[in-house]
Design a protein around this motif. Structure first.
Motif, PDB file in Angstrom:
ATOM      1  N   THR A  63       0.801  -1.222   0.000  1.00  0.00           N
ATOM      2  CA  THR A  63       0.000   0.000   0.000  1.00  0.00           C
ATOM      3  C   THR A  63       0.833   1.271   0.000  1.00  0.00           C
ATOM      4  O   THR A  63       0.352   2.328  -0.383  1.00  0.00           O
ATOM      5  CB  THR A  63      -0.929   0.031   1.236  1.00  0.00           C
ATOM      6  N   SER A  64       2.093   1.167   0.452  1.00  0.00           N
ATOM      7  CA  SER A  64       2.947   2.350   0.516  1.00  0.00           C
ATOM      8  C   SER A  64       3.956   2.332  -0.620  1.00  0.00           C
ATOM      9  O   SER A  64       4.902   1.544  -0.619  1.00  0.00           O
ATOM     10  CB  SER A  64       3.673   2.403   1.860  1.00  0.00           C
ATOM     11  N   ALA A  65       3.772   3.210  -1.598  1.00  0.00           N
ATOM     12  CA  ALA A  65       4.690   3.291  -2.735  1.00  0.00           C
ATOM     13  C   ALA A  65       6.082   3.706  -2.268  1.00  0.00           C
ATOM     14  O   ALA A  65       7.091   3.247  -2.804  1.00  0.00           O
ATOM     15  CB  ALA A  65       4.163   4.289  -3.760  1.00  0.00           C
ATOM     16  N   VAL A  66       6.145   4.570  -1.260  1.00  0.00           N
ATOM     17  CA  VAL A  66       7.431   5.049  -0.769  1.00  0.00           C
ATOM     18  C   VAL A  66       8.239   3.904  -0.160  1.00  0.00           C
ATOM     19  O   VAL A  66       9.429   3.738  -0.449  1.00  0.00           O
ATOM     20  CB  VAL A  66       7.236   6.158   0.285  1.00  0.00           C
ATOM     21  N   ALA A  67       7.587   3.090   0.682  1.00  0.00           N
ATOM     22  CA  ALA A  67       8.274   1.967   1.316  1.00  0.00           C
ATOM     23  C   ALA A  67       8.757   0.968   0.277  1.00  0.00           C
ATOM     24  O   ALA A  67       9.892   0.484   0.335  1.00  0.00           O
ATOM     25  CB  ALA A  67       7.338   1.279   2.313  1.00  0.00           C
ATOM     26  N   PHE A  68       7.899   0.657  -0.681  1.00  0.00           N
ATOM     27  CA  PHE A  68       8.279  -0.302  -1.717  1.00  0.00           C
ATOM     28  C   PHE A  68       9.444   0.232  -2.541  1.00  0.00           C
ATOM     29  O   PHE A  68      10.409  -0.484  -2.818  1.00  0.00           O
ATOM     30  CB  PHE A  68       7.084  -0.600  -2.627  1.00  0.00           C
ATOM     31  N   GLN A  69       9.371   1.498  -2.953  1.00  0.00           N
ATOM     32  CA  GLN A  69      10.408   2.082  -3.786  1.00  0.00           C
ATOM     33  C   GLN A  69      11.746   2.143  -3.052  1.00  0.00           C
ATOM     34  O   GLN A  69      12.798   1.924  -3.653  1.00  0.00           O
ATOM     35  CB  GLN A  69      10.003   3.499  -4.232  1.00  0.00           C
ATOM     36  N   LEU A  70      11.707   2.415  -1.746  1.00  0.00           N
ATOM     37  CA  LEU A  70      12.943   2.487  -0.978  1.00  0.00           C
ATOM     38  C   LEU A  70      13.656   1.140  -0.943  1.00  0.00           C
ATOM     39  O   LEU A  70      14.845   1.034  -1.250  1.00  0.00           O
ATOM     40  CB  LEU A  70      12.639   2.954   0.455  1.00  0.00           C
ATOM     41  N   VAL A  71      12.901   0.094  -0.592  1.00  0.00           N
ATOM     42  CA  VAL A  71      13.493  -1.247  -0.529  1.00  0.00           C
ATOM     43  C   VAL A  71      13.916  -1.696  -1.921  1.00  0.00           C
ATOM     44  O   VAL A  71      14.960  -2.325  -2.104  1.00  0.00           O
ATOM     45  CB  VAL A  71      12.496  -2.251   0.094  1.00  0.00           C
ATOM     46  N   LYS A  72      13.096  -1.356  -2.920  1.00  0.00           N
ATOM     47  CA  LYS A  72      13.408  -1.752  -4.287  1.00  0.00           C
ATOM     48  C   LYS A  72      14.717  -1.120  -4.759  1.00  0.00           C
ATOM     49  O   LYS A  72      15.564  -1.797  -5.359  1.00  0.00           O
ATOM     50  CB  LYS A  72      12.269  -1.340  -5.227  1.00  0.00           C
ATOM     51  N   CYS A  73      14.893   0.161  -4.479  1.00  0.00           N
ATOM     52  CA  CYS A  73      16.112   0.860  -4.903  1.00  0.00           C
ATOM     53  C   CYS A  73      17.353   0.234  -4.271  1.00  0.00           C
ATOM     54  O   CYS A  73      18.382   0.068  -4.934  1.00  0.00           O
ATOM     55  CB  CYS A  73      16.032   2.341  -4.548  1.00  0.00           C
ATOM     56  N   LEU A  74      17.250  -0.119  -2.983  1.00  0.00           N
ATOM     57  CA  LEU A  74      18.374  -0.776  -2.311  1.00  0.00           C
ATOM     58  C   LEU A  74      18.678  -2.117  -2.977  1.00  0.00           C
ATOM     59  O   LEU A  74      19.850  -2.473  -3.171  1.00  0.00           O
ATOM     60  CB  LEU A  74      18.043  -0.976  -0.826  1.00  0.00           C
ATOM     61  N   GLY A  75      17.635  -2.857  -3.321  1.00  0.00           N
ATOM     62  CA  GLY A  75      17.825  -4.148  -3.982  1.00  0.00           C
ATOM     63  C   GLY A  75      18.443  -4.013  -5.355  1.00  0.00           C
ATOM     64  O   GLY A  75      19.336  -4.778  -5.740  1.00  0.00           O
ATOM     65  N   VAL A  76      17.991  -3.017  -6.120  1.00  0.00           N
ATOM     66  CA  VAL A  76      18.541  -2.788  -7.460  1.00  0.00           C
ATOM     67  C   VAL A  76      20.019  -2.435  -7.379  1.00  0.00           C
ATOM     68  O   VAL A  76      20.848  -2.979  -8.120  1.00  0.00           O
ATOM     69  CB  VAL A  76      17.759  -1.653  -8.169  1.00  0.00           C
ATOM     70  N   ILE A  77      20.353  -1.537  -6.464  1.00  0.00           N
ATOM     71  CA  ILE A  77      21.751  -1.132  -6.294  1.00  0.00           C
ATOM     72  C   ILE A  77      22.619  -2.331  -5.934  1.00  0.00           C
ATOM     73  O   ILE A  77      23.726  -2.504  -6.466  1.00  0.00           O
ATOM     74  CB  ILE A  77      21.867  -0.043  -5.202  1.00  0.00           C
ATOM     75  N   TYR A  78      22.114  -3.185  -5.054  1.00  0.00           N
ATOM     76  CA  TYR A  78      22.902  -4.338  -4.624  1.00  0.00           C
ATOM     77  C   TYR A  78      23.101  -5.342  -5.755  1.00  0.00           C
ATOM     78  O   TYR A  78      24.191  -5.908  -5.906  1.00  0.00           O
ATOM     79  CB  TYR A  78      22.230  -5.024  -3.433  1.00  0.00           C
ATOM     80  N   LEU A  79      22.074  -5.558  -6.571  1.00  0.00           N
ATOM     81  CA  LEU A  79      22.216  -6.490  -7.699  1.00  0.00           C
ATOM     82  C   LEU A  79      23.214  -5.953  -8.724  1.00  0.00           C
ATOM     83  O   LEU A  79      24.031  -6.705  -9.268  1.00  0.00           O
ATOM     84  CB  LEU A  79      20.850  -6.728  -8.348  1.00  0.00           C
ATOM     85  N   PHE A  80      23.152  -4.653  -8.995  1.00  0.00           N
ATOM     86  CA  PHE A  80      24.114  -4.054  -9.919  1.00  0.00           C
ATOM     87  C   PHE A  80      25.534  -4.124  -9.337  1.00  0.00           C
ATOM     88  O   PHE A  80      26.512  -4.325 -10.067  1.00  0.00           O
ATOM     89  CB  PHE A  80      23.745  -2.605 -10.224  1.00  0.00           C
ATOM     90  N   TYR A  81      25.631  -3.963  -8.023  1.00  0.00           N
ATOM     91  CA  TYR A  81      26.931  -4.078  -7.355  1.00  0.00           C
ATOM     92  C   TYR A  81      27.485  -5.493  -7.523  1.00  0.00           C
ATOM     93  O   TYR A  81      28.682  -5.682  -7.770  1.00  0.00           O
ATOM     94  CB  TYR A  81      26.781  -3.730  -5.875  1.00  0.00           C
TER      95      TYR A  81
END
Length: 202
Positions: A63-81
């Motif tokens: 329900t919270s776009a902000v919470a999802f986007q925050l965790v998602k961004c961390l996950g994306v950065i880690y996969l690219f890393y």
């Protein structure tokens, strides 16, 4: 645990994802023992998602776009890393890495972070587990915990199998530097693609 739950869970676990790719990469690069550490890490990484779904916290991500986007961004950065690390120095495919306990611990931590930083895992459990919960269940919380533990057990067993198969091919691969180069590029591409897929998710 029903037969339907077992079959469905096994299909989900067998499908290639970040955890499977990471465990295969570690098995090829460092051998079977290290791949077991990767499997342990990936399995432990399921715990936060399972707990979140059971206590209802996964609904916050839904329900919270902000919470999802925050965790998602961390996950994306880690996969690219992870992708960059494999390309630059071998990362999980660094066949010269030592196999000490500390090294195994780091491998497990990486596997844990891969799953913890994937918000879709929490949403998956939120949608997946209740489907196999009988409507007349007296203790829903306890039943969900049992299903989550069963799913984690299957994940660990399957991932150890994947790692073992990769480890068997390790000697063949490392004697052929050209093959290892292409394997490294393939895994880096896979992590990059998974990162891009997560970045584009809603």
């Amino acid at each position: 645990m029903s037969l339907e739950f077992f079959i469905t869970s096994m299909i989900v676990v067998l499908l290639p994802g970040t955890g499977v790719i990471y465990t295969l990469a570690v098995g090829l690069g460092r051998g079977f023992r290290a791949s077991v550490a990767a499997a342990v890490g990936c399995t432990v990484g399921i715990v936060p998602a399972a707990v979140a779904s059971i206590v209802g916290l996964a609904a916050l991500l839904h329900t919270s776009a902000v919470a999802f986007q925050l965790v998602k961004c961390l996950g994306v950065i880690y996969l690219f890393y992870m992708a960059w690390g494999i390309l630059r120095s071998g990362g999980a495919l660094d066949v010269t890495a030592d196999k000490t306990a500390k090294s195994s611990f780091k491998i497990a931590i990486t596997g844990t972070l891969i799953n913890v930083l994937n918000p879709k895992l929490s949403l998956f459990f939120l949608a997946f587990l209740p489907q196999f919960l009988p409507a007349d269940t007296a203790n829903a919380g306890g039943a969900l915990i049992q299903l989550a533990l069963a799913f984690m057990a299957m994940t660990f067993v399957v991932f150890v199998g994947y790692g073992g198969c990769a480890a068997l091919a390790r000697d063949y691969m490392i004697r052929r530097p050209t093959v290892m180069t292409w394997i490294r590029r393939s895994f880096a591409t896979a992590f990059g693609a998974l990162g891009a897929k997560l970045a584009l998710s809603d």
